[in-house]
Design a protein around this motif. Structure first.
Motif, PDB file in Angstrom:
ATOM      1  N   LYS A  38       0.825  -1.211   0.000  1.00 43.81           N
ATOM      2  CA  LYS A  38       0.000   0.000   0.000  1.00 43.81           C
ATOM      3  C   LYS A  38       0.859   1.261   0.000  1.00 43.81           C
ATOM      4  CE  LYS A  38      -4.113  -1.936   2.098  1.00 43.81           C
ATOM      5  NZ  LYS A  38      -5.050  -1.904   3.214  1.00 43.81           N
ATOM      6  N   LEU A  39       1.957   1.229   0.736  1.00 45.85           N
ATOM      7  CA  LEU A  39       2.821   2.389   0.852  1.00 45.85           C
ATOM      8  C   LEU A  39       3.455   2.773  -0.486  1.00 45.85           C
ATOM      9  CD1 LEU A  39       4.226   4.433   2.787  1.00 45.85           C
ATOM     10  CD2 LEU A  39       6.037   2.739   3.030  1.00 45.85           C
ATOM     11  N   HIS A  40       3.957   1.768  -1.194  1.00 47.13           N
ATOM     12  CA  HIS A  40       4.689   2.039  -2.432  1.00 47.13           C
ATOM     13  C   HIS A  40       3.870   1.803  -3.695  1.00 47.13           C
ATOM     14  CE1 HIS A  40       8.359   2.601  -0.185  1.00 47.13           C
ATOM     15  NE2 HIS A  40       8.204   1.426   0.403  1.00 47.13           N
ATOM     16  N   GLY A  41       2.657   1.271  -3.562  1.00 46.70           N
ATOM     17  CA  GLY A  41       1.827   1.000  -4.727  1.00 46.70           C
ATOM     18  C   GLY A  41       2.376  -0.142  -5.572  1.00 46.70           C
ATOM     19  N   ILE A  42       2.889  -1.157  -4.913  1.00 42.73           N
ATOM     20  CA  ILE A  42       3.485  -2.304  -5.588  1.00 42.73           C
ATOM     21  C   ILE A  42       2.674  -3.536  -5.208  1.00 42.73           C
ATOM     22  CG2 ILE A  42       5.589  -3.665  -5.856  1.00 42.73           C
ATOM     23  CD1 ILE A  42       7.109  -1.217  -4.743  1.00 42.73           C
ATOM     24  N   ALA A  43       2.470  -4.436  -6.148  1.00 44.29           N
ATOM     25  CA  ALA A  43       1.694  -5.649  -5.887  1.00 44.29           C
ATOM     26  C   ALA A  43       2.438  -6.572  -4.920  1.00 44.29           C
ATOM     27  CB  ALA A  43       1.414  -6.378  -7.195  1.00 44.29           C
ATOM     28  N   ASN A  44       1.662  -7.296  -4.115  1.00 43.24           N
ATOM     29  CA  ASN A  44       2.249  -8.226  -3.145  1.00 43.24           C
ATOM     30  C   ASN A  44       3.199  -9.239  -3.780  1.00 43.24           C
ATOM     31  OD1 ASN A  44       0.767  -6.962  -1.182  1.00 43.24           O
ATOM     32  ND2 ASN A  44      -0.641  -8.649  -0.829  1.00 43.24           N
ATOM     33  N   PRO A  45       2.817  -9.888  -4.896  1.00 45.86           N
ATOM     34  CA  PRO A  45       3.731 -10.882  -5.475  1.00 45.86           C
ATOM     35  C   PRO A  45       5.089 -10.307  -5.880  1.00 45.86           C
ATOM     36  CG  PRO A  45       1.539 -11.132  -6.403  1.00 45.86           C
ATOM     37  CD  PRO A  45       1.517  -9.883  -5.583  1.00 45.86           C
ATOM     38  N   VAL A  46       5.096  -9.050  -6.280  1.00 44.66           N
ATOM     39  CA  VAL A  46       6.356  -8.412  -6.658  1.00 44.66           C
ATOM     40  C   VAL A  46       7.251  -8.279  -5.430  1.00 44.66           C
ATOM     41  CG1 VAL A  46       7.401  -6.297  -7.567  1.00 44.66           C
ATOM     42  CG2 VAL A  46       5.299  -7.181  -8.579  1.00 44.66           C
ATOM     43  N   ILE A  47       6.666  -7.872  -4.320  1.00 46.99           N
ATOM     44  CA  ILE A  47       7.446  -7.722  -3.090  1.00 46.99           C
ATOM     45  C   ILE A  47       7.953  -9.078  -2.622  1.00 46.99           C
ATOM     46  CG2 ILE A  47       7.353  -7.013  -0.661  1.00 46.99           C
ATOM     47  CD1 ILE A  47       5.376  -4.838  -1.516  1.00 46.99           C
ATOM     48  N   TYR A  48       7.104 -10.113  -2.720  1.00 44.96           N
ATOM     49  CA  TYR A  48       7.565 -11.450  -2.337  1.00 44.96           C
ATOM     50  C   TYR A  48       8.713 -11.907  -3.241  1.00 44.96           C
ATOM     51  CZ  TYR A  48       3.908 -12.368   1.074  1.00 44.96           C
ATOM     52  OH  TYR A  48       3.114 -12.330   2.193  1.00 44.96           O
ATOM     53  N   ARG A  49       8.658 -11.604  -4.505  1.00 38.60           N
ATOM     54  CA  ARG A  49       9.751 -11.940  -5.424  1.00 38.60           C
ATOM     55  C   ARG A  49      11.051 -11.269  -4.982  1.00 38.60           C
ATOM     56  NH1 ARG A  49       8.049  -9.934 -10.570  1.00 38.60           N
ATOM     57  NH2 ARG A  49       5.993 -10.706 -10.035  1.00 38.60           N
ATOM     58  N   TRP A  50      10.941 -10.013  -4.582  1.00 35.16           N
ATOM     59  CA  TRP A  50      12.127  -9.287  -4.110  1.00 35.16           C
ATOM     60  C   TRP A  50      12.668  -9.920  -2.829  1.00 35.16           C
ATOM     61  CZ3 TRP A  50      10.071  -3.575  -4.565  1.00 35.16           C
ATOM     62  CH2 TRP A  50       9.886  -3.266  -5.911  1.00 35.16           C
ATOM     63  N   ILE A  51      11.768 -10.341  -1.955  1.00 33.66           N
ATOM     64  CA  ILE A  51      12.195 -10.982  -0.707  1.00 33.66           C
ATOM     65  C   ILE A  51      12.964 -12.249  -1.022  1.00 33.66           C
ATOM     66  CG2 ILE A  51      11.379 -12.171   1.371  1.00 33.66           C
ATOM     67  CD1 ILE A  51       9.066 -10.099   1.437  1.00 33.66           C
ATOM     68  N   TYR A  52      12.443 -13.068  -1.943  1.00 34.45           N
ATOM     69  CA  TYR A  52      13.132 -14.301  -2.302  1.00 34.45           C
ATOM     70  C   TYR A  52      14.493 -14.022  -2.912  1.00 34.45           C
ATOM     71  CZ  TYR A  52       8.695 -16.668  -1.576  1.00 34.45           C
ATOM     72  OH  TYR A  52       7.557 -17.153  -1.029  1.00 34.45           O
ATOM     73  N   LYS A  53      14.572 -12.917  -3.626  1.00 28.50           N
ATOM     74  CA  LYS A  53      15.823 -12.612  -4.329  1.00 28.50           C
ATOM     75  C   LYS A  53      16.856 -11.941  -3.422  1.00 28.50           C
ATOM     76  CE  LYS A  53      17.452 -10.470  -8.589  1.00 28.50           C
ATOM     77  NZ  LYS A  53      17.065  -9.734  -9.780  1.00 28.50           N
ATOM     78  N   PHE A  54      16.434 -11.002  -2.570  1.00 29.47           N
ATOM     79  CA  PHE A  54      17.388 -10.158  -1.838  1.00 29.47           C
ATOM     80  C   PHE A  54      17.457 -10.418  -0.333  1.00 29.47           C
ATOM     81  CE2 PHE A  54      16.090  -7.493  -5.499  1.00 29.47           C
ATOM     82  CZ  PHE A  54      17.321  -7.416  -6.113  1.00 29.47           C
ATOM     83  N   SER A  55      16.610 -11.280   0.198  1.00 27.69           N
ATOM     84  CA  SER A  55      16.574 -11.472   1.637  1.00 27.69           C
ATOM     85  C   SER A  55      17.852 -12.118   2.154  1.00 27.69           C
ATOM     86  CB  SER A  55      15.374 -12.339   2.018  1.00 27.69           C
ATOM     87  OG  SER A  55      15.390 -12.576   3.406  1.00 27.69           O
TER      88      SER A  55
END
Length: 132
Positions: A38-55
């Motif tokens: 909600k804060l950045h206007g980005i879809a949830n799956p995109v954020i999860y993809r980033w988590i998998y990649k950069f966590s």
């Protein structure tokens, strides 16, 4: 006649630094995926993809799962636990005050010293007792 108009899908490009910052916000526990979305206007799956990649904590073969309202639920559970512990502490404090009053009454009215007298020598309880 209407001209042939198609809606163009807007695609945004995010820098790797921004993606890592979003993942860091998630890992710190400050914000949930839903709040970041909600804060950045980005879809949830995109954020999860980033988590998998950069966590930093992501290991191969593990899936990141976030429970909805998990932080709110944890907060309510902890507040309930604090109230429970405060009540237990209050009961124990009442018991301590009761016992101290009983010790004081035993000393004044019955002339019995229940509290340990530090001037008395230690007991020799470890010595063998001779049988008669």
């Amino acid at each position: 006649m209407k001209p042939n108009v198609r809606l163009l899908r807007k695609s945004r490009q995010y820098s790797e630094e921004f993606k890592k910052q979003v993942v860091a916000d998630f890992e710190s526990g400050e914000l949930s995926v839903r709040q970041l979305s909600k804060l950045h206007g980005i879809a949830n799956p995109v954020i999860y993809r980033w988590i998998y990649k950069f966590s930093n904590f992501n290991e191969k073969g593990f899936r990141v799962v976030e429970m909805e309202d998990s932080s709110g639920k944890k907060m309510k559970e902890m507040e309930a636990r604090i109230k429970e512990l405060e009540a237990a502490l209050g009961r124990k404090q009442i018991q301590v005050e009761y016992f101290e009053k009983m010790i004081e009454l035993a000393k004044t009215e019955l002339d019995i010293d229940i509290k340990k007298n530090y001037s008395t020598p230690q007991s020799t309880g470890s010595e063998k007792i001779k049988k008669k």
